[in-house]
Motif scaffolding. Sequence first.
Motif, mmCIF file in Angstrom:
data_model
loop_
_atom_site.group_PDB
_atom_site.id
_atom_site.type_symbol
_atom_site.label_atom_id
_atom_site.label_comp_id
_atom_site.label_asym_id
_atom_site.label_seq_id
_atom_site.Cartn_x
_atom_site.Cartn_y
_atom_site.Cartn_z
ATOM 1 N N GLY A 68 0.828 -1.211 0.000
ATOM 2 C CA GLY A 68 0.000 0.000 0.000
ATOM 3 C C GLY A 68 0.857 1.253 0.000
ATOM 4 O O GLY A 68 0.668 2.164 -0.818
ATOM 5 N N ILE A 69 1.851 1.286 0.882
ATOM 6 C CA ILE A 69 2.710 2.468 0.994
ATOM 7 C C ILE A 69 3.557 2.630 -0.276
ATOM 8 O O ILE A 69 3.691 3.726 -0.817
ATOM 9 N N SER A 70 4.131 1.530 -0.761
ATOM 10 C CA SER A 70 4.996 1.618 -1.954
ATOM 11 C C SER A 70 4.228 2.135 -3.161
ATOM 12 O O SER A 70 4.699 3.008 -3.889
ATOM 13 N N PHE A 71 3.043 1.586 -3.371
ATOM 14 C CA PHE A 71 2.278 1.983 -4.559
ATOM 15 C C PHE A 71 1.754 3.412 -4.410
ATOM 16 O O PHE A 71 1.682 4.158 -5.385
ATOM 17 N N LEU A 72 1.424 3.774 -3.179
ATOM 18 C CA LEU A 72 0.980 5.146 -2.938
ATOM 19 C C LEU A 72 2.089 6.134 -3.287
ATOM 20 O O LEU A 72 1.854 7.177 -3.912
ATOM 21 N N ARG A 73 3.319 5.789 -2.900
ATOM 22 C CA ARG A 73 4.465 6.665 -3.212
ATOM 23 C C ARG A 73 4.624 6.812 -4.720
ATOM 24 O O ARG A 73 4.930 7.880 -5.227
ATOM 25 N N GLU A 74 4.404 5.706 -5.418
ATOM 26 C CA GLU A 74 4.499 5.731 -6.879
ATOM 27 C C GLU A 74 3.479 6.735 -7.449
ATOM 28 O O GLU A 74 3.766 7.464 -8.389
ATOM 29 N N ARG A 75 2.299 6.754 -6.832
ATOM 30 C CA ARG A 75 1.269 7.684 -7.297
ATOM 31 C C ARG A 75 1.616 9.130 -6.950
ATOM 32 O O ARG A 75 1.495 10.017 -7.783
ATOM 33 N N GLN A 77 4.539 10.603 -6.041
ATOM 34 C CA GLN A 77 5.780 11.243 -6.513
ATOM 35 C C GLN A 77 5.800 11.450 -8.027
ATOM 36 O O GLN A 77 6.747 12.019 -8.562
ATOM 37 N N GLY A 78 4.741 10.999 -8.712
ATOM 38 C CA GLY A 78 4.614 11.281 -10.151
ATOM 39 C C GLY A 78 5.209 10.233 -11.059
ATOM 40 O O GLY A 78 5.076 10.316 -12.273
ATOM 41 N N THR A 79 5.872 9.218 -10.478
ATOM 42 C CA THR A 79 6.503 8.198 -11.327
ATOM 43 C C THR A 79 5.463 7.304 -11.992
ATOM 44 O O THR A 79 5.683 6.808 -13.096
ATOM 45 N N LEU A 80 4.319 7.138 -11.326
ATOM 46 C CA LEU A 80 3.256 6.321 -11.932
ATOM 47 C C LEU A 80 2.755 7.002 -13.206
ATOM 48 O O LEU A 80 2.572 6.357 -14.246
ATOM 49 N N GLU A 81 2.568 8.324 -13.113
ATOM 50 C CA GLU A 81 2.115 9.105 -14.267
ATOM 51 C C GLU A 81 3.099 8.930 -15.428
ATOM 52 O O GLU A 81 2.706 8.771 -16.580
ATOM 53 N N ARG A 82 4.372 8.947 -15.075
ATOM 54 C CA ARG A 82 5.409 8.798 -16.095
ATOM 55 C C ARG A 82 5.314 7.426 -16.763
ATOM 56 O O ARG A 82 5.468 7.300 -17.971
ATOM 57 N N MET A 83 5.051 6.400 -15.960
ATOM 58 C CA MET A 83 4.920 5.047 -16.517
ATOM 59 C C MET A 83 3.668 4.929 -17.382
ATOM 60 O O MET A 83 3.653 4.220 -18.375
ATOM 61 N N LEU A 84 2.595 5.645 -16.963
ATOM 62 C CA LEU A 84 1.337 5.558 -17.719
ATOM 63 C C LEU A 84 1.450 6.194 -19.109
ATOM 64 O O LEU A 84 0.658 5.886 -19.995
ATOM 65 N N VAL A 85 2.414 7.091 -19.278
ATOM 66 C CA VAL A 85 2.629 7.709 -20.595
ATOM 67 C C VAL A 85 3.483 6.787 -21.479
ATOM 68 O O VAL A 85 3.502 6.914 -22.688
ATOM 69 N N MET B 51 -2.597 16.087 -23.973
ATOM 70 C CA MET B 51 -1.819 15.767 -25.180
ATOM 71 C C MET B 51 -1.102 14.422 -25.064
ATOM 72 O O MET B 51 -0.956 13.706 -26.053
ATOM 73 N N VAL B 52 -0.647 14.073 -23.851
ATOM 74 C CA VAL B 52 0.077 12.797 -23.701
ATOM 75 C C VAL B 52 -0.873 11.642 -23.369
ATOM 76 O O VAL B 52 -0.440 10.496 -23.234
ATOM 77 N N GLY B 53 -2.149 11.942 -23.226
ATOM 78 C CA GLY B 53 -3.133 10.875 -23.024
ATOM 79 C C GLY B 53 -3.381 10.504 -21.577
ATOM 80 O O GLY B 53 -4.023 9.499 -21.306
ATOM 81 N N LEU B 54 -2.885 11.309 -20.632
ATOM 82 C CA LEU B 54 -3.150 11.001 -19.223
ATOM 83 C C LEU B 54 -4.575 11.373 -18.836
ATOM 84 O O LEU B 54 -5.143 10.807 -17.910
ATOM 85 N N GLN B 82 6.010 18.089 -14.255
ATOM 86 C CA GLN B 82 6.436 19.238 -13.452
ATOM 87 C C GLN B 82 7.278 18.804 -12.245
ATOM 88 O O GLN B 82 8.287 19.416 -11.943
ATOM 89 N N LEU B 83 6.818 17.725 -11.566
ATOM 90 C CA LEU B 83 7.603 17.171 -10.461
ATOM 91 C C LEU B 83 8.764 16.382 -11.068
ATOM 92 O O LEU B 83 8.622 15.863 -12.173
ATOM 93 N N PRO B 84 9.894 16.261 -10.370
ATOM 94 C CA PRO B 84 10.982 15.471 -10.957
ATOM 95 C C PRO B 84 10.566 14.026 -11.275
ATOM 96 O O PRO B 84 11.007 13.462 -12.237
ATOM 97 N N ALA B 85 9.634 13.447 -10.457
ATOM 98 C CA ALA B 85 9.096 12.100 -10.704
ATOM 99 C C ALA B 85 10.201 11.071 -10.947
ATOM 100 O O ALA B 85 10.321 10.497 -12.031
#
Lengths: 242, 249
Positions: A68-75, A77-85, B51-54, B82-85
């Motif tokens: 729960g904590i690990s996946f929440l962090r992924e959400r 900190q923005g890394t999940l968004e990056r993976m979804l792209v 634009m990126v489909g999110l 925007q965040l370093p992610a």
Amino acid sequence: MSSSTLNVARRVILQVVRDRRTIALIIVAPLVIATVAGFSIPDKMMLDNAAPAILATLIIFFGFLITGISFLRERTQGTLERMLVSPISRMDIVAGYLLGLLLFALLQTLIMFFYMVYVLSINYQGDLWQILVFQMLIGIVAVCMGTFFSAFARNEFQMIQFIPLIIVPQIFLSGLFIQTSQLPYVLEWISKFLPLTYGVEGIKALMQQGQSLLDIGKDIGILAAFAAGFLVLASLTLRQKS
Amino acid sequence: MTDAAIAVNNLAFKYGALKVIDDMTMEIESGTSYGLLGPNGAGKTTLIRLMVGLLKPAGGNVLCLGKPPTRSMAKNIGYMPQLPALYSELSVEQNIDFFGRIYGLKDSKKRWERVNEVIKVVDLWEKRKTQIVNLSGGMKQRVSLACAIVHQPSLIFLDEPTVGLDPELRVHFWDYFTDLTKAGHTLIISSHTFDDAAHCQRLAFLRLGRVVAQGTPAELRAATGNKEASLEDAFLYFIKHDEVKENVQ
């Protein structure tokens, strides 16, 4: 299994391994809890009776917490968004997480089991490998459950609140303290919809009655269904927002 | 279908009842650096996320390289949020390697060559083994950029890429962005600073989820009728016009 799933799993494992404090806590926390549980029940027979259910409960508890904590962090900190792209699928992301964190959930399970057997000297029946396979299944359910519920928390504080909401009721209703058949009718009915009930039922049958995995097919089937259900629901929480 | 790198057609998006993107239409040519300039809340980040489909549009559509932004064409897209992610426990090279892997750089030798190449581009060679948690904000921005470009995408979305960078690093970033457009990459860059805007080949001024003006920086300055006008003057000119138009309506 796709290479994308393995890439996510590899990264999750690497992340935990590189965080020495987390690794230390993953090892120490189950030892502390197993010790407290063991020495708080001085009666040997009582401990033998309680140990399987305690084990199942702790597997669910730790698995849920770490995922729960690990996946929440992924959400957050923005890394999940990056993976979804990226080109990888939602299912690859969730399955990769499951695979990576399962390793640590299993490590905790093994630590608790062998500590209870060799240090607290609990007696058990049944094949060791069958007990471990069933514990692994409980771990899979916990990891899938943690991934799914992390979608409903916005920060770590909220995620921690899910423990009293999601885990504690299962502890009371799973047969850890009182047989589910002795619960009031409504609670007994509710207990049928909780994964820990089948975890406790199955592990008791294996460790106390010496049954085999084939004998507890119903518990295995229901737990597998819970795991698949949470996995699919977790991947649905990653859908495109409208 | 269109030949433009990006075509935005009557795009709309709402957060609840709030219109964040309001009937927006724009085209971005391939191989250009296109700046989205506007104050906070103008809809820059939401537009990039559409634009990126999110995000799923409430109306209209977005075409990236002639297709909706789906997983099948994700390899062509680089996205720097925007965040370093980044994964704070992992090192600089482990982060970039991970994004290289999920973008399909399967050949280990070639992937590592590319990882090392982008580490040099963002000038972090000495720090390549350092965990992200031990880097400064500017260094994290550089790693974030490296993660977005490791797979050599043709379309690169950069959401406020120069926020928190010192002036020297900002110049370094812009030199690199210019090199990328010269090499044929299309860059979509959101910003709220006029320093950044001046570097873009084309600009869209955004206000309240609408495009109030589009053109090259020179065209936008000239449209004010004042030869001495700066980009800031041009921005204020168009914003004021838009406000007047809104009041009349």
